[in-house]
Write an enzyme that holds these catalytic residues in place. Structure first.
Site, mmCIF file in Angstrom:
data_model
loop_
_atom_site.group_PDB
_atom_site.id
_atom_site.type_symbol
_atom_site.label_atom_id
_atom_site.label_comp_id
_atom_site.label_asym_id
_atom_site.label_seq_id
_atom_site.Cartn_x
_atom_site.Cartn_y
_atom_site.Cartn_z
ATOM 1 N N ASP A 175 0.938 -1.173 -0.002
ATOM 2 C CA ASP A 175 0.029 0.082 0.039
ATOM 3 C C ASP A 175 1.107 1.225 0.037
ATOM 4 O O ASP A 175 2.113 1.171 0.217
ATOM 5 C CB ASP A 175 -1.040 -0.032 1.397
ATOM 6 C CG ASP A 175 -2.095 1.037 0.954
ATOM 7 O OD1 ASP A 175 -2.048 1.732 0.167
ATOM 8 O OD2 ASP A 175 -2.853 0.865 1.827
HETATM 9 C C1 BGC Z 1 -4.808 3.631 0.451
HETATM 10 C C2 BGC Z 1 -4.960 2.390 -0.842
HETATM 11 C C3 BGC Z 1 -4.840 3.087 -1.990
HETATM 12 C C4 BGC Z 1 -3.709 4.029 -1.957
HETATM 13 C C5 BGC Z 1 -3.380 4.879 -3.245
HETATM 14 C C6 BGC Z 1 -3.505 4.323 0.422
HETATM 15 O O1 BGC Z 1 -3.766 5.276 1.259
HETATM 16 O O2 BGC Z 1 -4.877 2.741 1.780
HETATM 17 O O3 BGC Z 1 -6.066 1.951 -0.853
HETATM 18 O O4 BGC Z 1 -5.060 2.455 -3.108
HETATM 19 O O5 BGC Z 1 -3.546 4.879 -0.781
HETATM 20 O O6 BGC Z 1 -4.297 6.026 -3.308
#
Ligand code: BGC
Length: 803
Positions: free
Chosen positions: A261
């Site tokens: 993530d």
């Molecule tokens: C989130 C993800 C997301 C990523 C990109 C993260 O903070 O947990 O779900 O895809 O950011 O925006």
């Protein structure tokens, strides 16, 4: 899942320099991989999110290694600061896209085909935006309704979750866009989101929290999996080799690419070593640390190569798919219609006293609509899943459009624009209600207080909404409430209103979907994908949520969601799987057949009402709880194992089949560290909800093995002798040592079963000898091998030393 592009990818990686490899695993800017231009390996563009696209053109240029942390944080932030709630700030100037229902709402449809259609539409929009990967679907379980991202996830049940996720993933990938199944795993709260340690016992982990991922992977082979921010049993998931290597790659044979993530990796060398292939987004310090670790051999080149092969194989796979699978340009009108269809399948009619709905011209002359949500609807949650909707249906306008011409519709705000009390507006709404035939209130919790990075503080609606509804019910007998909400909410006035329609965050087609349901143009068919509690204290996660001092103990174990309400006999406000229709259905003629793979279940559903409708039929398996005096595996009273939906004309009947496989009959046996089918009789329950079982029949299952335990010198004799085959070996050995006959030895052994001391001490005392420990250990080890019992580790692999 085999990786057909593995060999080609390995050949490319063999030609890469160390710098190219480091570049490949470190991402490029906020949203891309770097690729290897020299070897014609292109860069991949990834975009959020689960129910629509969020693509910010300024952030996706290829020529930058800078990632603007501010832009990223703005995009994922949840805020109650009105300045920051400006769409441009929150959505980072994202391009307009179709906003489909949140996955929590889509799950209420229990419609895998619909999930596939939405995946297809998302793929078409991705491809038009030049994106190769969509960062979704998110599929963590909705363990607590307080979780800030609950609206992004499907259900409290792993089977419904896994099946629906597989539908979306297949829709995306059948059209050449890779899915990213996220957030792996146990990301069930936003509190201290990158450091909180989810502490989960092994059985609950496999049987509940990992099962949705396992099922989605088995049924749809997502091309990528995204690890989560949290720790799992002490180890950051992106660095958790038990999770990534033993479970994901090992047990589930996952061959796709694993990415972090965003900024979820704290120690990149550890993450790469644990099997996390790609660090997103680019971060110079993390790359430097990885380079150092590779140069001194702390991360072997073989391990770095393995990560590069997964990324290269994914890139080749996508290039191949996009070459073969051409898609048309997005038709946003068609996609908006799909968003409407999805919303209308997924709204749940929770209550409909005296059939107040659907509204008829006669029943609603003088219709009053109350609530700011009728003119400024909340169609989605906050954070990285937020979409800039290309269109949005406004409920009040839609009601006016479809209401019969002789039905005047009057609107009152009821409260201020941000949901605060406003005495003037409150009184005006009450006054208008006194002369209205029917009142529809659009109510919701306070806007923007929860979402990504923010759990909900409580389960209540805006106090101004609750107050107005409660007052209305003191003098009005035709009050209909339409709810927008992130997850379950508590409704203190539920008994006193006549109808409740739950829309969740239903996306841009919400307004039309609700109007159609209220006026009966659509027959509602959604069924809730979570249990609605009467009070927050009734929720299974209540005691430990959201953790303390960095640890979040999942105290309810396997009793998540309805399993907890059932076993504790707690009456929910609305049970899991509940949802009403304007027609009625009966179920009959249940037939069960054992098959080699499991069982096949057949029954007939009939529409006994006067209009066409769709019924979602649910199959639960119920085992009796283990006998009270024996420490055998405990089973939830009732667990969902399958479902199907049938659309029937008035008067029509249909035979329905649901197949159960061996895994559906198994539980996670922590002694064998594996799934085991127990022998015994289970009840197959067919229900219109988890608390509305219409048909039941017994199924006898011939299991793989009896419950077992790990035997050693300290195991009491009664427990040793329960395990099949041990008695014979013991008696033979003891007869040999003592020179007694078999019968004499058996007679002397029999009273030993009363001893609670270990078998070694008990036998020495009973036979008056100092017996050979090694020989006895061999006998017990043979039994352990035969029963596949695994030695319990003091520090089990998946439980960090702290526990
Ligand atoms: C989130 C993800 C997301 C990523 C990109 C993260 O903070 O947990 O779900 O895809 O950011 O925006």
């Amino acid at each position: 899942m085999t990786n057909t592009f593995g060999a080609e990818a390995a050949a490319l990686v063999a030609q890469m320099t160390i710098t190219e490899k480091l570049d490949l695993v470190c991402g490029n800017g906020l949203w891309r991989t770097k690729g290897v231009p020299r070897l014609e390996l292109p860069s991949l563009l990834m975009v959020d999110g689960s129910n629509g696209l969020r693509v910010v053109p300024d952030q996706i240029s290829t020529d930058t290694q800078n990632t603007d942390l501010g832009a990223f944080l703005n995009a994922v932030e949840t805020t109650d600061d009105p300045e920051k709630r400006d769409d441009n700030v929150l959505l980072g100037k994202s391009i307009p896209a179709t906003c489909f229902p949140a996955l929590s709402v889509l799950a209420n449809s229990w419609d895998i085909t619909l999930a596939h259609e939405i995946g297809t539409a998302l793929a078409i929009e991705c491809r038009a935006a030049g994106a190769q990967i969509l960062l979704g679907p998110g599929i963590n379980l909705r363990r607590s309704p307080l979780a800030g991202r609950g609206f992004e996830y499907f259900s409290e049940d792993p089977i419904l979750t896994g099946e629906m996720a597989a539908g979306v993933i297949r829709g995306l990938q059948d059209n050449g866009v890779g899915a990213s199944l996220k957030h792996f795993a146990c990301n069930n709260s936003e509190t201290e989101r990158i450091s909180m340690d989810s502490v989960v016992e092994p059985r609950a982990l496999h049987e509940v929290y990992l099962l949705g991922f396992e099922r989605a992977i088995a049924k749809s082979s997502p091309w990528t999996v995204m690890t989560s921010y949290n720790r799992l049993n002490g180890v950051q998931t992106a660095q958790n080799s038990w999770l990534l290597r033993d479970v994901l790659r090992g047990r589930w044979s996952y061959a796709g690419m694993i990415m972090s993530d965003w900024h979820g990796i704290q120690d990149l060398p550890a993450a790469i070593s644990a099997g996390n292939d790609l660090d997103m987004p680019f971060n110079a310090a993390r790359r430097r640390r990885l380079k150092d670790a590779v140069s001194v051999g702390n991360v072997p080149t073989r391990v770095l190569d393995e990560a590069c092969i997964h990324i290269a194989a994914l890139t080749l796979r996508i290039a191949d798919a996009q070459r073969r699978l051409t898609v048309s340009r997005p038709n946003f009108v068609v996609h908006h219609d799909l968003a409407r269809k999805a919303a209308s399948r997924a709204c749940v009619l929770l209550k409909n006293q005296n059939d107040i709905l659907p509204l008829t011209p006669k029943s609603c002359t003088g219709l009053l609509v109350i609530g700011t949500g009728a003119v400024a609807p909340e169609i989605q949650g906050a954070g990285s899943a937020a979409v800039r909707p290309i269109r949005c249906d406004i409920p009040l306008e839609c009601l006016k459009t479809i209401a019969p011409t002789d039905v005047p519709i009057h609107w009152e705000a009821g409260w201020s624009a941000n949901g605060d009390d406003d005495a003037l507006l409150h009184n005006a709404a009450l006054a208008a209600a006194r002369s209205a035939e029917t009142v529809i209130v659009f109510a919701s919790p306070p806007p923007c207080i929860s979402g990504e990075n923010a759990d909900r503080p409580n389960l209540t609606l805006c106090p101004s909404h609750d107050r107005l509804i409660a007052e209305l019910t003191t003098f009005h007998s035709r009050v209909i409430v339409v709810l927008t909400h992130p997850d379950a909410v508590v409704l203190p006035w539920a008994d006193n209103v006549q109808a409740i329609l739950s829309a969740g965050y239903a996306g841009s087609g919400y307004g039309k979907a609700v109007a159609d349901i209220l006026f009966g143009h659509t027959n509602p068919s959604g069924k809730t994908s979570v249990t609605w509690p009467m009070r927050p204290e009734d929720c299974p996660a209540f005691l430990g949520y959201p953790g303390e001092q960095g640890k979040h103990f999942y105290r309810e174990g396997i009793f998540v969601g309805y399993r907890f309400f059932d076993i504790r006999q707690i009456k929910p406000l609305f049970p899991f799987g509940h949802g009403l229709s304007y027609t009625s259905f009966t179920y009959d003629a249940l037939q069960l057949t054992s098959t080699q793979e499991g069982a096949s279940v057949r029954f007939t559903v009939s529409n006994t009402g006067t209009r066409a409708g769709r019924e979602i039929c649910q199959l639960y398996l119920r085992r009796s709880p283990a006998a009270a005096n024996r420490a055998l595996p405990h089973h939830p009273l009732r667990a969902l194992k399958g479902f199907t939906s049938v659309s029937l004309e008035a008067g029509e009947s249909r035979v329905v089949d649901i197949a159960l496989n061996r895994r559906d009959l198994a539980y996670f046996d922590t002694v064998r560290d594996d799934w085991t089918v127990p022998t015994g009789t289970v009840s197959v329950d067919i229900g219109a909800s988890s608390r509305d079982i219409r048909l039941s029949a017994s199924l006898h299952i011939v299991g793989d093995a009896a419950p077992t335990r790990w035997l050693d010198l300290h195991t009491p004799p009664g427990q040793v002798l329960e395990i099949s085959g041990v008695k014979k070996d013991l008696v033979a050995w003891l007869a040999d040592v003592t020179g007694q006959s078999i019968v004499e030895t058996e007679t002397q052994l029999a009273p030993c079963t009363r001893s609670f001391l270990g078998i070694y001490d008990t036998l020495c005392w009973s036979f008056g000898l100092e017996l050979d420990e090694t020989r006895l250990t061999h006998i017990l080890d043979d039994a352990n091998r035969r029963s596949r019992a695994k030695k319990p580790a003091i520090t089990a692999k998946h439980i960090h030393n702290d526990y």
